[in-house]
Design a protein around this motif. Sequence first.
Motif, PDB file in Angstrom:
ATOM      1  N   UNK A  67      14.815 -22.869 -49.010  1.00  0.00           N
ATOM      2  CA  UNK A  67      14.032 -22.469 -47.839  1.00  0.00           C
ATOM      3  C   UNK A  67      13.167 -21.274 -48.204  1.00  0.00           C
ATOM      4  N   UNK A  68      12.002 -21.251 -47.576  1.00  0.00           N
ATOM      5  CA  UNK A  68      11.076 -20.156 -47.846  1.00  0.00           C
ATOM      6  C   UNK A  68      10.107 -20.000 -46.688  1.00  0.00           C
ATOM      7  N   UNK A  69       9.520 -18.819 -46.624  1.00  0.00           N
ATOM      8  CA  UNK A  69       8.494 -18.550 -45.629  1.00  0.00           C
ATOM      9  C   UNK A  69       7.136 -18.940 -46.210  1.00  0.00           C
ATOM     10  N   UNK A  70       6.301 -19.558 -45.383  1.00  0.00           N
ATOM     11  CA  UNK A  70       4.949 -19.961 -45.801  1.00  0.00           C
ATOM     12  C   UNK A  70       3.948 -19.343 -44.832  1.00  0.00           C
ATOM     13  N   UNK A  71       3.132 -18.410 -45.340  1.00  0.00           N
ATOM     14  CA  UNK A  71       2.183 -17.744 -44.444  1.00  0.00           C
ATOM     15  C   UNK A  71       0.869 -18.500 -44.283  1.00  0.00           C
ATOM     16  N   UNK A  72       0.615 -19.512 -45.106  1.00  0.00           N
ATOM     17  CA  UNK A  72      -0.620 -20.301 -45.001  1.00  0.00           C
ATOM     18  C   UNK A  72      -0.281 -21.794 -44.982  1.00  0.00           C
ATOM     19  N   UNK A  73       0.283 -22.279 -43.879  1.00  0.00           N
ATOM     20  CA  UNK A  73       0.741 -23.675 -43.849  1.00  0.00           C
ATOM     21  C   UNK A  73      -0.379 -24.705 -43.991  1.00  0.00           C
ATOM     22  N   UNK A  74      -1.542 -24.436 -43.441  1.00  0.00           N
ATOM     23  CA  UNK A  74      -2.633 -25.409 -43.581  1.00  0.00           C
ATOM     24  C   UNK A  74      -3.106 -25.490 -45.028  1.00  0.00           C
ATOM     25  N   UNK A  90       0.661 -36.055 -52.246  1.00  0.00           N
ATOM     26  CA  UNK A  90       1.929 -36.292 -51.565  1.00  0.00           C
ATOM     27  C   UNK A  90       1.669 -36.892 -50.197  1.00  0.00           C
ATOM     28  N   UNK A  91       2.727 -37.357 -49.540  1.00  0.00           N
ATOM     29  CA  UNK A  91       2.613 -37.921 -48.187  1.00  0.00           C
ATOM     30  C   UNK A  91       2.920 -36.836 -47.158  1.00  0.00           C
ATOM     31  N   UNK A  92       2.058 -36.733 -46.174  1.00  0.00           N
ATOM     32  CA  UNK A  92       2.277 -35.804 -45.070  1.00  0.00           C
ATOM     33  C   UNK A  92       2.618 -36.630 -43.848  1.00  0.00           C
ATOM     34  N   UNK A  93       3.774 -36.348 -43.286  1.00  0.00           N
ATOM     35  CA  UNK A  93       4.265 -37.064 -42.111  1.00  0.00           C
ATOM     36  C   UNK A  93       4.390 -36.053 -40.993  1.00  0.00           C
ATOM     37  N   UNK A  94       3.645 -36.265 -39.934  1.00  0.00           N
ATOM     38  CA  UNK A  94       3.637 -35.348 -38.796  1.00  0.00           C
ATOM     39  C   UNK A  94       4.398 -35.984 -37.641  1.00  0.00           C
ATOM     40  N   UNK A 123       1.295 -25.123 -30.172  1.00  0.00           N
ATOM     41  CA  UNK A 123       0.245 -26.147 -30.286  1.00  0.00           C
ATOM     42  C   UNK A 123      -0.121 -26.370 -31.754  1.00  0.00           C
ATOM     43  N   UNK A 124      -0.086 -27.624 -32.168  1.00  0.00           N
ATOM     44  CA  UNK A 124      -0.381 -27.992 -33.551  1.00  0.00           C
ATOM     45  C   UNK A 124      -1.894 -28.103 -33.734  1.00  0.00           C
ATOM     46  N   UNK A 125      -2.447 -27.449 -34.772  1.00  0.00           N
ATOM     47  CA  UNK A 125      -3.890 -27.551 -35.014  1.00  0.00           C
ATOM     48  C   UNK A 125      -4.314 -28.999 -35.271  1.00  0.00           C
ATOM     49  N   UNK A 126      -5.490 -29.354 -34.801  1.00  0.00           N
ATOM     50  CA  UNK A 126      -6.013 -30.703 -34.985  1.00  0.00           C
ATOM     51  C   UNK A 126      -6.100 -31.117 -36.441  1.00  0.00           C
ATOM     52  N   UNK A 127      -6.291 -30.153 -37.325  1.00  0.00           N
ATOM     53  CA  UNK A 127      -6.384 -30.468 -38.750  1.00  0.00           C
ATOM     54  C   UNK A 127      -5.103 -31.114 -39.274  1.00  0.00           C
ATOM     55  N   UNK A 128      -3.958 -30.764 -38.695  1.00  0.00           N
ATOM     56  CA  UNK A 128      -2.692 -31.363 -39.139  1.00  0.00           C
ATOM     57  C   UNK A 128      -2.721 -32.870 -38.887  1.00  0.00           C
ATOM     58  N   UNK A 134       0.629 -40.014 -41.848  1.00  0.00           N
ATOM     59  CA  UNK A 134       1.280 -40.690 -40.721  1.00  0.00           C
ATOM     60  C   UNK A 134       1.531 -39.678 -39.604  1.00  0.00           C
ATOM     61  N   UNK A 135       1.018 -39.956 -38.420  1.00  0.00           N
ATOM     62  CA  UNK A 135       1.370 -39.222 -37.208  1.00  0.00           C
ATOM     63  C   UNK A 135       2.355 -40.116 -36.469  1.00  0.00           C
ATOM     64  N   UNK A 136       3.611 -39.676 -36.407  1.00  0.00           N
ATOM     65  CA  UNK A 136       4.697 -40.541 -35.949  1.00  0.00           C
ATOM     66  C   UNK A 136       5.388 -39.956 -34.731  1.00  0.00           C
ATOM     67  N   UNK A 137       5.642 -40.823 -33.751  1.00  0.00           N
ATOM     68  CA  UNK A 137       6.398 -40.388 -32.566  1.00  0.00           C
ATOM     69  C   UNK A 137       7.777 -41.028 -32.574  1.00  0.00           C
ATOM     70  N   UNK A 138       8.763 -40.224 -32.236  1.00  0.00           N
ATOM     71  CA  UNK A 138      10.108 -40.742 -32.027  1.00  0.00           C
ATOM     72  C   UNK A 138      10.195 -41.259 -30.591  1.00  0.00           C
ATOM     73  N   UNK A 139       9.421 -40.699 -29.731  1.00  0.00           N
ATOM     74  CA  UNK A 139       9.286 -41.122 -28.343  1.00  0.00           C
ATOM     75  C   UNK A 139       8.030 -40.483 -27.796  1.00  0.00           C
ATOM     76  N   UNK A 140       7.526 -40.999 -26.705  1.00  0.00           N
ATOM     77  CA  UNK A 140       6.289 -40.469 -26.129  1.00  0.00           C
ATOM     78  C   UNK A 140       6.537 -39.604 -24.908  1.00  0.00           C
TER      79      UNK A 140
END
Length: 188
Positions: A67-74, A90-94, A123-128, A134-140
Amino acid sequence: MSATRLPHISVLRLGHRRERDKRITSHLGLTARAFGADEIYLAGEEDPSALETWNSVSKRFGGNFQCRYEDKPLSLLRKFSKDCGNGESGSIIHLTMYGEPWKEALPKINLDKPMIIVVGGTKVPGEVYRLANHNISIGNQPHSEVAALAIFLDSLVGDIDDQVHFSDGELRVIPNAVRKQVVNVEEE
């Protein structure tokens, strides 16, 4: 999915707010560890207590969870989308309640590439959404990001053999239907 070894799985916790999200972020990391992720990045307000909790649990109960802290996630996501450390993307799964249903999306995920699973807080930035493969929902419906991560990782990774995956811990929980049973590995 089977219990075969998948590529490296990271979780990125976006938008952590130290006072408001303390317990949920702590539980998110514990869930990531218990359900087979290899590491977690904490982004948002810096919070050493979350990292201390995750490291302490890994030391006591085993596993090679980082585990680590990330100050620039985007920036991390942009780089990972181009090169995840081996010269390939790599694959990014949101995980988002606005995404494609997880049961439909799961077979489409490339299991040959390292992946980052993004879980938002604020609120998640639109860039994510645009960076994600893949933008995935477990439920809506609004629900816990911890529940979403648990369901997704369980579906992706499958059953974890605690005795193997967490074999280097100081403590081991012995499943028991009638009482709590924890053994100190050094005393066995």
